[in-house]
Scaffold this motif. Sequence first.
Motif, PDB file in Angstrom:
ATOM      1  N   ILE A  23       5.030  12.444 -19.769  1.00 51.26           N
ATOM      2  CA  ILE A  23       3.605  12.182 -19.916  1.00 51.26           C
ATOM      3  C   ILE A  23       2.840  13.488 -19.730  1.00 51.26           C
ATOM      4  CG2 ILE A  23       3.751   9.793 -19.087  1.00 51.26           C
ATOM      5  CD1 ILE A  23       2.722  10.777 -16.387  1.00 51.26           C
ATOM      6  N   ASP A  24       1.548  13.459 -20.067  1.00 49.96           N
ATOM      7  CA  ASP A  24       0.671  14.592 -19.787  1.00 49.96           C
ATOM      8  C   ASP A  24      -0.698  14.046 -19.371  1.00 49.96           C
ATOM      9  OD1 ASP A  24      -0.574  13.764 -22.137  1.00 49.96           O
ATOM     10  OD2 ASP A  24       0.418  15.287 -23.355  1.00 49.96           O
ATOM     11  N   SER A  25      -1.594  14.937 -18.998  1.00 56.16           N
ATOM     12  CA  SER A  25      -2.899  14.500 -18.497  1.00 56.16           C
ATOM     13  C   SER A  25      -3.691  13.755 -19.568  1.00 56.16           C
ATOM     14  CB  SER A  25      -3.699  15.704 -17.994  1.00 56.16           C
ATOM     15  OG  SER A  25      -3.864  16.666 -19.020  1.00 56.16           O
ATOM     16  N   GLN A  26      -3.561  14.182 -20.823  1.00 60.47           N
ATOM     17  CA  GLN A  26      -4.276  13.509 -21.897  1.00 60.47           C
ATOM     18  C   GLN A  26      -3.775  12.078 -22.073  1.00 60.47           C
ATOM     19  OE1 GLN A  26      -6.973  14.837 -23.446  1.00 60.47           O
ATOM     20  NE2 GLN A  26      -7.216  12.747 -24.228  1.00 60.47           N
ATOM     21  N   PHE A  27      -2.471  11.890 -21.928  1.00 59.34           N
ATOM     22  CA  PHE A  27      -1.885  10.546 -22.011  1.00 59.34           C
ATOM     23  C   PHE A  27      -2.466   9.654 -20.928  1.00 59.34           C
ATOM     24  CE2 PHE A  27       1.243   7.487 -20.502  1.00 59.34           C
ATOM     25  CZ  PHE A  27       1.600   6.826 -21.677  1.00 59.34           C
ATOM     26  N   LEU A  28      -2.576  10.181 -19.705  1.00 59.71           N
ATOM     27  CA  LEU A  28      -3.127   9.398 -18.599  1.00 59.71           C
ATOM     28  C   LEU A  28      -4.590   9.041 -18.855  1.00 59.71           C
ATOM     29  CD1 LEU A  28      -1.571  11.275 -15.547  1.00 59.71           C
ATOM     30  CD2 LEU A  28      -0.822   9.119 -16.560  1.00 59.71           C
ATOM     31  N   LYS A  29      -5.333   9.970 -19.436  1.00 59.88           N
ATOM     32  CA  LYS A  29      -6.738   9.688 -19.747  1.00 59.88           C
ATOM     33  C   LYS A  29      -6.849   8.611 -20.823  1.00 59.88           C
ATOM     34  CE  LYS A  29      -8.312  14.367 -18.618  1.00 59.88           C
ATOM     35  NZ  LYS A  29      -8.861  15.644 -19.159  1.00 59.88           N
ATOM     36  N   ASP A  30      -6.013   8.715 -21.842  1.00 63.43           N
ATOM     37  CA  ASP A  30      -6.068   7.751 -22.950  1.00 63.43           C
ATOM     38  C   ASP A  30      -5.669   6.344 -22.503  1.00 63.43           C
ATOM     39  OD1 ASP A  30      -6.838   9.810 -24.593  1.00 63.43           O
ATOM     40  OD2 ASP A  30      -4.824  10.184 -25.384  1.00 63.43           O
ATOM     41  N   PHE A  68       0.831  -1.204   0.000  1.00 66.33           N
ATOM     42  CA  PHE A  68       0.000   0.000   0.000  1.00 66.33           C
ATOM     43  C   PHE A  68       0.869   1.259   0.000  1.00 66.33           C
ATOM     44  CE2 PHE A  68      -3.308  -2.903   0.711  1.00 66.33           C
ATOM     45  CZ  PHE A  68      -4.534  -2.256   0.659  1.00 66.33           C
ATOM     46  N   GLY A  69       1.950   1.244   0.787  1.00 69.98           N
ATOM     47  CA  GLY A  69       2.828   2.412   0.843  1.00 69.98           C
ATOM     48  C   GLY A  69       3.443   2.740  -0.501  1.00 69.98           C
ATOM     49  N   ILE A  70       3.882   1.705  -1.235  1.00 68.86           N
ATOM     50  CA  ILE A  70       4.454   1.920  -2.568  1.00 68.86           C
ATOM     51  C   ILE A  70       3.374   2.359  -3.545  1.00 68.86           C
ATOM     52  CG2 ILE A  70       5.575   0.788  -4.518  1.00 68.86           C
ATOM     53  CD1 ILE A  70       7.419   1.338  -2.142  1.00 68.86           C
ATOM     54  N   SER A  71       2.217   1.723  -3.511  1.00 66.62           N
ATOM     55  CA  SER A  71       1.142   2.063  -4.445  1.00 66.62           C
ATOM     56  C   SER A  71       0.648   3.497  -4.245  1.00 66.62           C
ATOM     57  CB  SER A  71      -0.027   1.084  -4.288  1.00 66.62           C
ATOM     58  OG  SER A  71       0.368  -0.228  -4.588  1.00 66.62           O
ATOM     59  N   PHE A  72       0.685   3.964  -3.014  1.00 69.01           N
ATOM     60  CA  PHE A  72       0.212   5.315  -2.739  1.00 69.01           C
ATOM     61  C   PHE A  72       1.213   6.390  -3.192  1.00 69.01           C
ATOM     62  CE2 PHE A  72      -3.654   5.583   0.098  1.00 69.01           C
ATOM     63  CZ  PHE A  72      -4.110   4.313  -0.209  1.00 69.01           C
ATOM     64  N   GLN A  73       2.356   5.953  -3.722  1.00 70.69           N
ATOM     65  CA  GLN A  73       3.311   6.907  -4.307  1.00 70.69           C
ATOM     66  C   GLN A  73       2.955   7.242  -5.756  1.00 70.69           C
ATOM     67  OE1 GLN A  73       5.528   8.208  -2.167  1.00 70.69           O
ATOM     68  NE2 GLN A  73       4.593   6.779  -0.718  1.00 70.69           N
ATOM     69  N   LEU A  74       1.879   6.654  -6.268  1.00 66.84           N
ATOM     70  CA  LEU A  74       1.515   6.852  -7.676  1.00 66.84           C
ATOM     71  C   LEU A  74       1.384   8.324  -8.057  1.00 66.84           C
ATOM     72  CD1 LEU A  74       0.847   5.284 -10.265  1.00 66.84           C
ATOM     73  CD2 LEU A  74      -1.550   5.310  -9.579  1.00 66.84           C
ATOM     74  N   PRO A  75       0.689   9.164  -7.271  1.00 67.52           N
ATOM     75  CA  PRO A  75       0.608  10.582  -7.658  1.00 67.52           C
ATOM     76  C   PRO A  75       1.978  11.255  -7.749  1.00 67.52           C
ATOM     77  CG  PRO A  75      -1.029  10.071  -5.987  1.00 67.52           C
ATOM     78  CD  PRO A  75      -0.127   8.885  -6.074  1.00 67.52           C
ATOM     79  N   VAL A  76       2.879  10.905  -6.830  1.00 65.32           N
ATOM     80  CA  VAL A  76       4.226  11.485  -6.850  1.00 65.32           C
ATOM     81  C   VAL A  76       4.959  11.080  -8.125  1.00 65.32           C
ATOM     82  CG1 VAL A  76       6.481  11.464  -5.721  1.00 65.32           C
ATOM     83  CG2 VAL A  76       4.400  11.605  -4.347  1.00 65.32           C
ATOM     84  N   ILE A  77       4.902   9.798  -8.455  1.00 64.14           N
ATOM     85  CA  ILE A  77       5.624   9.293  -9.627  1.00 64.14           C
ATOM     86  C   ILE A  77       5.075   9.904 -10.913  1.00 64.14           C
ATOM     87  CG2 ILE A  77       6.137   7.218 -10.984  1.00 64.14           C
ATOM     88  CD1 ILE A  77       6.012   5.644  -8.329  1.00 64.14           C
ATOM     89  N   LEU A  78       3.763   9.912 -11.057  1.00 65.26           N
ATOM     90  CA  LEU A  78       3.163  10.433 -12.282  1.00 65.26           C
ATOM     91  C   LEU A  78       3.367  11.942 -12.415  1.00 65.26           C
ATOM     92  CD1 LEU A  78      -0.179   8.396 -12.473  1.00 65.26           C
ATOM     93  CD2 LEU A  78       1.972   7.998 -13.682  1.00 65.26           C
ATOM     94  N   THR A  79       3.300  12.665 -11.302  1.00 69.14           N
ATOM     95  CA  THR A  79       3.524  14.111 -11.366  1.00 69.14           C
ATOM     96  C   THR A  79       4.966  14.419 -11.740  1.00 69.14           C
ATOM     97  OG1 THR A  79       1.831  14.427  -9.667  1.00 69.14           O
ATOM     98  CG2 THR A  79       3.281  16.280 -10.115  1.00 69.14           C
ATOM     99  N   LEU A  80       5.923  13.650 -11.207  1.00 66.21           N
ATOM    100  CA  LEU A  80       7.326  13.837 -11.572  1.00 66.21           C
ATOM    101  C   LEU A  80       7.550  13.548 -13.054  1.00 66.21           C
ATOM    102  CD1 LEU A  80       9.252  12.313  -8.520  1.00 66.21           C
ATOM    103  CD2 LEU A  80       9.297  14.692  -9.289  1.00 66.21           C
ATOM    104  N   LEU A  81       6.918  12.486 -13.551  1.00 69.53           N
ATOM    105  CA  LEU A  81       7.039  12.167 -14.978  1.00 69.53           C
ATOM    106  C   LEU A  81       6.442  13.268 -15.837  1.00 69.53           C
ATOM    107  CD1 LEU A  81       6.160   8.342 -14.983  1.00 69.53           C
ATOM    108  CD2 LEU A  81       8.404   9.388 -15.355  1.00 69.53           C
ATOM    109  N   ALA A  82       5.346  13.848 -15.353  1.00 71.57           N
ATOM    110  CA  ALA A  82       4.723  14.945 -16.095  1.00 71.57           C
ATOM    111  C   ALA A  82       5.623  16.177 -16.110  1.00 71.57           C
ATOM    112  CB  ALA A  82       3.367  15.286 -15.487  1.00 71.57           C
ATOM    113  N   LYS A  83       6.236  16.483 -14.958  1.00 71.31           N
ATOM    114  CA  LYS A  83       7.136  17.635 -14.892  1.00 71.31           C
ATOM    115  C   LYS A  83       8.355  17.437 -15.784  1.00 71.31           C
ATOM    116  CE  LYS A  83       6.045  19.627 -10.382  1.00 71.31           C
ATOM    117  NZ  LYS A  83       5.907  21.021 -10.892  1.00 71.31           N
ATOM    118  N   ALA A  84       8.780  16.175 -15.925  1.00 70.41           N
ATOM    119  CA  ALA A  84       9.927  15.873 -16.791  1.00 70.41           C
ATOM    120  C   ALA A  84       9.544  15.844 -18.264  1.00 70.41           C
ATOM    121  CB  ALA A  84      10.544  14.533 -16.394  1.00 70.41           C
ATOM    122  N   GLY A  85       8.243  15.906 -18.559  1.00 75.40           N
ATOM    123  CA  GLY A  85       7.793  15.953 -19.940  1.00 75.40           C
ATOM    124  C   GLY A  85       7.561  14.606 -20.590  1.00 75.40           C
TER     125      GLY A  85
END
Length: 260
Positions: free
Chosen positions: A195-202, A176-193
């Motif tokens: 992924i984007d929100s549309q990619f996550l939706k698709d 659970f602790g690792i899985s709850f890091q998902l927002p951190v990981i995805l936001t970092l990937l987005a900041k690095a360019g």
Amino acid sequence: MTHEDIEATKAPLIEHLIELRARLIKALAAFVVMFLVCYGFSQQIYNVLLVPYRLAAGDINQVKLIYTAPLEILFTHIKLAAFGAAFFSFPVVATQIYKFVAPGLYKNEKDAFRPFLVATPILFLVGAAVVFFIAMPLVMRFSIGQQQLIEGEASIQLLPKVSEYLSLIMTLIFAFGISFQLPVILTLLAKAGFIDSQFLKDKRRYAIVLVFVAAAILTPPDVISQLSLAIPTLLLYEASVIAVRMAEKKRDQAAADAGG
């Protein structure tokens, strides 16, 4: 390249290695200190970890565990101390890692990175709380419900081993602790360019499949544990989409202000 150039490049490398060794020693020292502290209070910590079992049983007199090997209790306490040391020493370890990489970052990169240092342990604690108060009591309540206490029939009672109970709750807390890091990981990937929100939706349908696969791998082989992990993770995925979208708006606004 001349001999002087080679020596000049060696000097910064040696300085970095010396600093890395100092950071690693401090991180290891924090782990060892917390290991000794946790081992000294291992019995009390184990009793705290039994709270989900007590919540499921409803009566402390119904909470019974056994051990079947002479040194099982000792190794259980050592394992518990190591787990507690990793948990409590994490702030020191994370700080040492940050201090090592910080000199190579620009100010805006440092400012962007700091919130994630705070969010990571908080999200891990939230995941651990979900295990402690929801997932583990559900698992134990289901297990208790499988007992056979019928007059005239063979008695089948739940008597979990101390080591197996610890392994179960540690596995769930880690998952659970690792899985709850998902927002951190995805936001970092987005900041690095990347992924984007549309990619996550698709890719939402693929994310759902991957979440359930991960839940099946990370949790014990029972539906309750898997659903308890999969459902919050999917909600976190949706929260990540919103967080990434907000980061994009902030970035676009900053670019517009700079252009104006």
